[in-house]
Design an enzyme around this catalytic site. Structure first.
Site, PDB file in Angstrom:
ATOM      1  CE1 TYR A  55      44.488  37.201  39.730  1.00 27.17           C
ATOM      2  CE2 TYR A  55      46.706  36.802  40.813  1.00 27.17           C
ATOM      3  CZ  TYR A  55      45.702  37.344  39.999  1.00 27.17           C
ATOM      4  OH  TYR A  55      46.414  38.547  38.944  1.00 27.17           O
TER       5      TYR A  55
ATOM      6  CG  HIS B 165      53.445  33.157  49.248  1.00 25.06           C
ATOM      7  ND1 HIS B 165      54.582  33.715  48.644  1.00 25.06           N
ATOM      8  CD2 HIS B 165      53.508  32.268  50.092  1.00 25.06           C
ATOM      9  CE1 HIS B 165      55.480  33.050  49.338  1.00 25.06           C
ATOM     10  NE2 HIS B 165      55.026  32.137  50.178  1.00 25.06           N
TER      11      HIS B 165
ATOM     12  NE  ARG C  94      57.184  27.718  51.048  1.00 30.09           N
ATOM     13  CZ  ARG C  94      55.980  27.947  50.328  1.00 30.09           C
ATOM     14  NH1 ARG C  94      55.437  26.937  49.716  1.00 30.09           N
ATOM     15  NH2 ARG C  94      55.301  28.961  50.519  1.00 30.09           N
TER      16      ARG C  94
ATOM     17  CG  HIS D  93      60.356  26.253  55.313  1.00 27.45           C
ATOM     18  ND1 HIS D  93      60.265  25.285  56.393  1.00 27.45           N
ATOM     19  CD2 HIS D  93      59.044  26.914  54.967  1.00 27.45           C
ATOM     20  CE1 HIS D  93      59.200  25.245  56.979  1.00 27.45           C
ATOM     21  NE2 HIS D  93      58.253  26.102  56.098  1.00 27.45           N
TER      22      HIS D  93
ATOM     23  CE  LYS E  50      52.245  30.952  57.591  1.00 30.56           C
ATOM     24  NZ  LYS E  50      53.598  31.541  57.195  1.00 30.56           N
TER      25      LYS E  50
ATOM     26  NE  ARG F 283      53.515  28.005  53.759  1.00 32.82           N
ATOM     27  CZ  ARG F 283      52.477  28.491  53.069  1.00 32.82           C
ATOM     28  NH1 ARG F 283      51.721  27.252  52.296  1.00 32.82           N
ATOM     29  NH2 ARG F 283      52.373  29.667  52.341  1.00 32.82           N
TER      30      ARG F 283
END
Length: 423
Positions: A371, A361, A337, A334, A271, A244
């Protein structure tokens, strides 16, 4: 024994500060200069850490008044409210505000949540409420605000065309009302009555270049950029790490291990509030080695043009893209990404969970467990290098990697390496 006015008046100051204890944490601090300050000692409701609250100066604040202030603070504490945070919120809102006004409660809620937020996120919430809610509802007792009054305030935002902002403000207000209920200053949440009351938000997608030929044009334009070296290196690194924009511009040298080719980003910068590991391709390392002599002696990899004590501006990369001729409908900060997500999946045929994990994410395994940052690290290292190599191919204008058929698991080095490990 509890204090008495007589005992306070008879006690003379000494060479060192003295504490005259009353009860329930209240004491009078007698200083060598003769001044007498009321203090109340308590433990913070969440952390349990000891804190002290000032309750005034004797004799302006008498013994009875000091005890009354202590008892008021104890009531707040019993409801899970830190009296110190409550006082700071009142001061920030202004003396004219009621103790349980919407603004006081909102600022108190922000102060409590800030430690778990990224700084920019906290600033955005505070600015939304300050500009669009506090002028109309800030001074109102939080318990007296109804759904109709809240909707009127939100419609002012809708009327200027900021529908998405109105939805975000409604969400923030709902969180403030829930906090007010938890701390016994309101009985209900009027924001819940406004579900469906605002116009729906039209879905928008951040502009991104995902066609291989156009990606090559973008990379060549970045190489030809004539602005500052800091901005140019940030632009060059962005497609290789696809973070980001805020995470990229706030990169600090202490987070990098160039010998191991890793960038370890602490959770407070992410984030999702989880530590994130970025394997660095040889191309990414080359960019960092290039800028290291210029900014390596400071804190930030990409410092501000005005001062090395702050990272580069939010708009630096965006403004550079515009200067290079890429409109807001073509490419955004952005967009790197989306570029990586699309091409890694559709062209290089990388497993989606590897990509999503590298995008930071919230990826979970079939058992619902998230994970950790080193999950599939071997495959992600291969993915980042293959991605860097592919970007070099595109930049050279020689797109030799065709679009592959979905499901062709053996069409990338990552898939082949993963299969070999499995067997």
């Amino acid at each position: 024994m509890p204090l008495t006015d007589t005992a306070i008046r008879k006690t003379k100051p000494g060479p060192k500060p003295r504490k005259l204890y009353d009860a329930k944490g209240l004491y009078l601090l007698l200083r060598p200069d003769g001044s007498r300050w009321w203090r109340w000692k308590y433990r913070r409701p969440v952390t349990g850490k000891e804190n002290t609250l000032s309750l005034g100066v004797y004799p302006d604040t008498g013994l009875a008044d000091a005890r009354a202030k202590r008892d008021e603070a104890r009531k707040l504490l019993a409801n899970g409210v830190d009296p110190g945070e409550h006082r700071r919120a009142e001061k920030a809102a202004g003396k004219e505000r009621a103790a349980n006004s919407f603004e006081v409660v909102a600022r108190e809620w922000i102060a409590k949540q800030k430690s778990g937020w990224v700084e920019s996120h906290a600033s955005r919430i505070e600015l939304r409420l300050k500009n669009d809610v506090f002028p109309w509802l800030g001074g109102r007792p939080v318990a007296d605000i109804g759904a109709r009054e809240l909707l009127t305030t939100l419609n002012r935002v809708v009327d200027r065309g900021a529908v998405e902002s109105a939805h975000r403000i409604l969400q923030n207000c709902s969180q403030v009302f829930r906090y007010a209920i938890i701390t016994a200053r309101a009985d209900r949440n009027p924001a819940e009555d406004l579900r469906g009351a605002l116009p729906p938000v039209k879905p928008t997608h951040r502009a991104a270049i995902t066609q291989p030929k156009r990606i090559g044009e973008l990379l060549r334009a970045i190489d030809a950029y004539k602005g500052s070296l800091v901005t140019k290196c940030a632009l060059r690194l962005a497609p290789h790490v696809f973070l980001r924009p805020g995470e990229l511009r706030q990169a600090e040298w202490e987070e990098f291990d160039l010998d191991v080719a890793e960038w370890n980003i602490p959770p407070e910068k992410m984030k999702m509030r989880s530590a994130h590991l970025v394997p660095l391709s040889t191309q990414a390392l080359a960019i960092l080695r290039e800028i290291e002599p210029l900014t390596g002696g400071g804190k930030y990899v990409f410092p501000s043009a005005r001062t090395a004590d702050r990272p580069m501006s939010d708009n630096a990369v965006l403004a550079a893209l515009r200067r290079m001729g890429f409109s807001k409908d073509e490419m955004s900060g952005h967009g790197f990404r989306a570029m990586a997500r699309t091409v890694l999946d559709e062209v290089l045929n990388v497993r989606p969970d590897y990509i999503e994990h590298q995008l930071a994410h919230a990826v979970k395994d079939p058992n619902g467990r998230a994970y950790n940052r080193t999950a599939h690290l071997h495959e992600r290292v291969l993915m980042m290098q293959e991605w860097g190599d592919y970007l070099d191919i595109l930049k050279a204008g020689d797109n030799v990697v065709p679009f592959r058929k979905k499901g062709d698991k053996d069409s990338s080095r990552i898939a082949i390496a993963a299969r070999r490990r499995d067997t």
